[in-house]
Design an enzyme around this catalytic site. Structure first.
Site, short mmCIF file in Angstrom:
data_model
loop_
_atom_site.label_atom_id
_atom_site.label_comp_id
_atom_site.label_asym_id
_atom_site.label_seq_id
_atom_site.Cartn_x
_atom_site.Cartn_y
_atom_site.Cartn_z
N ALA A 63 37.70 53.05 41.34
CA ALA A 63 36.63 52.48 42.16
C ALA A 63 35.38 52.37 41.29
O ALA A 63 35.27 53.04 40.26
CB ALA A 63 36.37 53.39 43.35
N GLY A 107 41.20 54.91 41.92
CA GLY A 107 41.56 53.75 42.74
C GLY A 107 42.48 52.79 42.00
O GLY A 107 43.23 52.04 42.63
N GLU A 110 45.78 54.14 42.55
CA GLU A 110 46.10 53.98 43.98
C GLU A 110 46.51 52.55 44.30
O GLU A 110 47.42 52.31 45.11
CB GLU A 110 44.91 54.44 44.82
CG GLU A 110 44.72 55.96 44.70
CD GLU A 110 43.42 56.45 45.31
OE1 GLU A 110 42.35 55.91 44.95
OE2 GLU A 110 43.47 57.37 46.14
N GLU A 130 39.45 61.85 40.42
CA GLU A 130 38.33 61.89 41.39
C GLU A 130 37.66 63.25 41.50
O GLU A 130 36.45 63.34 41.67
CB GLU A 130 38.84 61.46 42.78
CG GLU A 130 39.09 59.96 42.92
CD GLU A 130 40.50 59.55 42.53
OE1 GLU A 130 41.19 60.34 41.83
OE2 GLU A 130 40.93 58.46 42.92
N1 3HC Z 1 32.87 52.74 37.74
C1 3HC Z 1 31.75 52.25 37.21
N2 3HC Z 1 31.48 52.26 35.90
C2 3HC Z 1 32.43 52.77 35.10
C3 3HC Z 1 33.63 53.30 35.58
C4 3HC Z 1 33.84 53.26 36.97
N3 3HC Z 1 34.98 53.70 37.52
N4 3HC Z 1 34.35 53.76 34.53
C5 3HC Z 1 33.63 53.50 33.43
N5 3HC Z 1 32.47 52.92 33.78
C6 3HC Z 1 31.41 52.44 32.87
C7 3HC Z 1 30.78 53.59 32.10
O1 3HC Z 1 29.71 54.15 32.82
C8 3HC Z 1 30.33 52.88 30.83
O2 3HC Z 1 29.12 52.21 31.14
P1 3HC Z 1 27.98 52.04 30.02
O3 3HC Z 1 28.65 51.33 28.88
O4 3HC Z 1 26.94 51.27 30.72
O5 3HC Z 1 27.57 53.44 29.66
C9 3HC Z 1 31.40 51.82 30.62
O6 3HC Z 1 32.04 51.65 31.88
C10 3HC Z 1 32.46 52.19 29.60
O7 3HC Z 1 32.97 53.48 29.94
P2 3HC Z 1 33.29 54.57 28.84
O8 3HC Z 1 32.20 54.60 27.85
O9 3HC Z 1 33.64 55.81 29.55
O10 3HC Z 1 34.56 53.90 28.15
P3 3HC Z 1 35.80 54.62 27.47
O11 3HC Z 1 36.61 53.51 26.92
O12 3HC Z 1 35.35 55.73 26.61
O13 3HC Z 1 36.61 55.27 28.70
C11 3HC Z 1 37.64 55.33 30.85
C12 3HC Z 1 37.20 54.46 29.65
C13 3HC Z 1 38.72 56.29 30.42
C14 3HC Z 1 38.15 54.42 31.93
C15 3HC Z 1 36.43 56.13 31.37
O14 3HC Z 1 35.35 55.27 31.53
C16 3HC Z 1 36.65 56.81 32.67
O15 3HC Z 1 37.27 57.85 32.73
N6 3HC Z 1 36.11 56.25 33.76
C17 3HC Z 1 36.12 56.84 35.05
C18 3HC Z 1 37.46 56.77 35.70
C19 3HC Z 1 37.39 57.38 37.07
O16 3HC Z 1 36.83 58.42 37.29
N7 3HC Z 1 38.02 56.69 38.03
C20 3HC Z 1 38.01 57.14 39.37
C21 3HC Z 1 36.83 56.59 40.08
S1 3HC Z 1 36.67 57.22 41.69
C22 3HC Z 1 37.85 56.41 42.58
O17 3HC Z 1 38.57 55.61 42.05
C23 3HC Z 1 37.92 56.77 44.04
C24 3HC Z 1 39.14 56.23 44.67
O18 3HC Z 1 39.99 57.28 45.03
C25 3HC Z 1 38.83 55.41 45.89
#
Ligand code: 3HC
Ligand code: NAI
Length: 711
Positions: A63, A107, A110, A130
């Protein structure tokens, strides 16, 4: 079609591509775009199957985390777009295949679970991270994963949040196939071949939510859930989301899908509205924010680092050498004597052996790394080093001598870094012909484990040297934070008053155990006095001597640590410090120490009283906040979040409280300020509120407001 989602055709297969760089998050418009594409393809008689794939470097990484604040404030509905998409996918009458490269997280996974099939590259990872954001998988992960992977795997993935490899996912039925090749193109080709097989086999559309076979029965599941709860308690101490994730997986096994979905929605919102989730999301963005240096943009020129050298193979030098070797960089390691060199190498080998035993590294990996570490007793081999890290004793004269030698021994463009934990980087740089190449890279102990790297910018440090040090930190998988030059930089400068306050509390009558317990209950990984024992009472004593910062007469000084030093109680290394240490360095209280401190306090005329946990926590944490406010105003830290990240990764501050500055904002700076005024009235001038704190409290603002106004 929306710009965020593109559709193309390969024969009778529609390829739906998510194009939301950088990580294809499910931002507004993305789920709606996918759903529209799938509905169109379902209605198109010439389409017999669909592939869902991500553009660029990854499948959907989850998400859009930025949207959570809007849901919290009521601007958006939870699951808007995403939940209808899940049903569109799962109920689609034609097979939908998720083609995964990069990371299918949160997400993203999911959405893949709502598809009928999942294929991936071998390099892909999947996970439900999450809980690291203080929430739980809110789009069916807790309900569909156990139906594929079984209860134990699903509960662990949802409650701990660590990603798993494609092979692990295949073994647990989360994936249907791993396709050959390493590129996105080979993924697509492999998925299209898979689609052709499905079509030939009647284009079946199995729905994960209908498959209850792997859910197990209540009697068998009970011990699994109990074990997972204990694991979550141990790995994510003090956090609510992991336990609620398990509640949700448990619900999946006990009630119909739809009922469990409604319950999960409720649990999700409880988590999202918790301060823990706000803090953890602040940390997620903070970790990325600290990479941004206003006058050193991310595309700045960097120097090539192919070879490194280290002076000093002691506690830190050895650990730092391991970091370079682990990053694949050959490193020379210099000592003053063969004996010291062998001692250093033996310690490195023992550390690696430990990692092999724990399954972190293979023996072959370790052999390769050990080969990269080349011991030496001379500077001769330093001529081709691109960076040198000095890690000799914390003594200014010695460091200056070493830097004069390095000035001679290295090529002019080599970076000269010091690992000093407190000393003036500019003074060290001043003995070199070119101080622009001098910088601090302050690793934390144990250097091969701790993820924090304070990158200390001197007055003259060149920007490309800063950019290179920050980049090097990432290569070593560290969290680099750029800090200014002052005694102790950010972390140790704040740690000094924190430790002093812990001693004052004990000298005023608090029990040693109670001080540590109160702060561990607050969430600190380890209480301050136990940390003192771990870091070494003698090390702190030497730093105090070296700094020579004697307090002016009449100002209260902590007395107990010096007394422990004089008693030879240096901490864990001597088996005794604030505590006594038994087998496996297990700590136990030592009544003798308590008595010694009571005597010292009596001689100093300090009144003894009972001190509660609240006062212990407020005094220890607010002293961090007060010093942090000074550090901010002086520009030693770039932003409040930089301080937070230093404290999370270097000092074990609980991530779910966001870091000291975030925590203070959450408590309210007015309350913090008023409490500090109380302490000032009771204890004296060292509690004088920092001017920035006083100003923000008067204006009813937060550190975050202050930061926003400046940027
Ligand atoms: N939402 C919004 N922005 C995100 C994001 C996300 N899910 N994931 C990454 N970004 C942004 C980062 O903030 C960063 O922004 P910036 O360049 O402005 O600082 C940019 O994308 C690049 O991210 P990284 O520097 O972290 O890139 P990497 O290549 O090092 O890593 C990744 C990629 C492994 C995907 C890592 O970004 C990550 O772990 N992201 C989060 C994943 C996550 O937590 N997903 C779950 C979200 S909650 C959810 O899905 C709820 C659901 O159950 C409904
Ligand atoms: P240490 O005492 O374990 O090791 C220092 C090593 O440097 C010794 O092995 C010594 O023989 C060697 N040495 C001295 N002069 C030398 C020279 N001219 N050439 C080659 N080797 C020489 O010290 P430690 O703990 O590793 O500290 C090193 C530096 O790291 C200090 O500046 C310290 O403040 C800093 N630091 C220490 C931390 C810790 O927890 N120990 C944490 C972070 C920084």
């Amino acid at each position: 079609m929306s710009e965020l989602v593109a559709v193309s055709r390969s024969g009778d297969v529609a390829v739906v591509t998510v194009q939301n760089p950088p990580v294809n998050a499910l931002s507004p418009g993305v789920p709606e775009g996918i759903a529209a594409a799938v509905e169109d393809a379902a209605a198109d008689d010439t389409v017999r199957a669909m592939v869902l794939i991500g553009d660029g470097r990854t499948f959907i990484a989850g998400a859009d985390i930025r949207e959570f604040a809007k849901i919290r404030s009521g601007q958006r509905e939870r699951g808007e777009g995403i939940h209808p998409l899940l049903f569109t996918l799962e109920d689609c009458p034609k097979p939908v295949i998720a083609a995964i490269h990069g990371t299918a997280f949160g997400g993203g996974l999911e959405v893949a679970l709502a598809c009928h099939y999942r294929v991936a590259l071998a390099s892909a990872q999947v996970g439900q991270p999450e809980v690291k954001l203080g929430i739980l998988p809110g789009a069916g992960g807790t309900l569909r994963l156990p139906r594929l992977a079984g209860v134990a795997k699903a509960a662990e993935m949802c409650a701990i949040g660590d990603p798993i490899t494609a092979q692990d996912a295949l073994d647990h039925h989360i994936l249907d196939r791993i396709v050959e090749g390493g590129s996105r193109e080979s993924l697509l080709a492999g998925t299209l071949a898979f689609a052709a097989e499905l079509i030939a086999d009647g284009a079946k559309t199995p729905r994960v939510r209908d498959n209850d076979e792997r859910l197990g029965d209540m009697a068998a599941n009970a011990p699994i859930f109990a074990k997972m709860r204990a694991l979550a308690h141990q790995k994510r101490r003090g956090q609510m989301a992991p336990q609620k994730s398990i509640d949700s997986v448990e619900a999946a096994t006990k009630m119909p899908f739809e009922e469990a979905r409604v319950l999960t929605a409720k649990l999700f919102m409880e988590c999202l509205h918790s301060p823990q989730s706000e803090a953890l999301i602040h940390v997620f963005f903070g970790e990325r924010e600290v990479r941004k240096i206003p006058d050193v943009p991310s595309d700045s020129r960097t120097r090539k680092i192919a070879k490194a050298a280290i002076v000093g193979a002691g506690t830190m030098g050895g650990g730092i050498a391991m970091n370079y070797a682990n990053a694949g960089i050959p490193v020379r390691l210099k000592e003053v004597s063969e004996q010291a060199l062998q001692r250093g190498l033996a310690r490195i080998r023992a550390n690696y052996d430990h990692s092999v035993k724990r399954g972190r590294f293979t023996p072959e990996f370790v052999r390769e790394r050990m080969d990269l570490i080349q011991p030496t007793l001379s500077y001769k081999e330093f001529a081709d080093a691109d960076i040198v890290v000095e890690a000799v004793f914390e003594n200014m004269e010695l460091k200056k001598t070493v830097f004069r030698e390095l000035d001679e021994a290295t090529k002019p463009e080599a970076i000269l870094a010091t690992n000093t934990s407190t000393l003036d980087v500019d003074e060290i740089a001043s003995v070199t012909a070119d101080p622009t190449r001098v910088i601090g890279t302050h690793f934390f102990s144990p250097a091969n484990v701790m993820r924090l790297l304070e990158v200390v910018r001197g007055k003259k440090t060149a920007k490309d040297v800063i950019a290179t040090a920050m980049q090097l930190g990432r290569r070593m998988k560290k969290v680099g934070v750029l800090v200014g030059n002052c005694h102790g930089f950010v972390g140790n400068r704040m740690f000094v008053p924190y430790m002093r306050e812990a001693q004052f509390l004990v000298e005023e009558g608090a029990n040693i155990v109670d001080v540590d317990q109160a702060l561990e209950d607050f969430g600190m990984a380890m209480g301050p006095l136990a940390v003192g024992d771990l870091a070494g009472i003698d090390v702190a004593w030497r730093i105090r001597r070296e700094a020579g910062h004697e307090q002016p007469e009449g100002v209260r000084q902590p007395l107990s640590e010096d007394a422990l030093y004089e008693m030879g109680r240096y901490g864990q290394k001597t088996g005794a410090g604030w505590y006594r240490y038994g087998e496996n360095r297990k700590r136990s209280p030592d009544p003798n120490v308590q008595t010694v401190i009571t005597d010292i306090a009596a001689r100093a005329g300090l009144e003894q009283r009972t001190i509660g946990a609240r006062e212990i926590v407020d005094r220890a944490i607010y002293t961090l906040v007060n010093e942090g406010a000074r550090i901010l105003e002086e520009g030693i830290a770039l932003r409040p979040v930089d301080i937070d990240i230093v404290y999370l990764y270097g000092y074990g501050f609980p991530a779910y409280k966001g870091g000291p500055m975030w925590y203070a904002d959450w408590v309210g700076l007015q309350s913090v300020y008023e409490r500090i005024l109380e302490f000032e009235a009771q204890h004296g001038h060292w509690w004088k509120p920092a001017p920035l704190l006083a100003r923000l409290a008067a204006e009813r603002k937060t550190f975050s407001d202050w930061q926003r106004e400046r940027s």
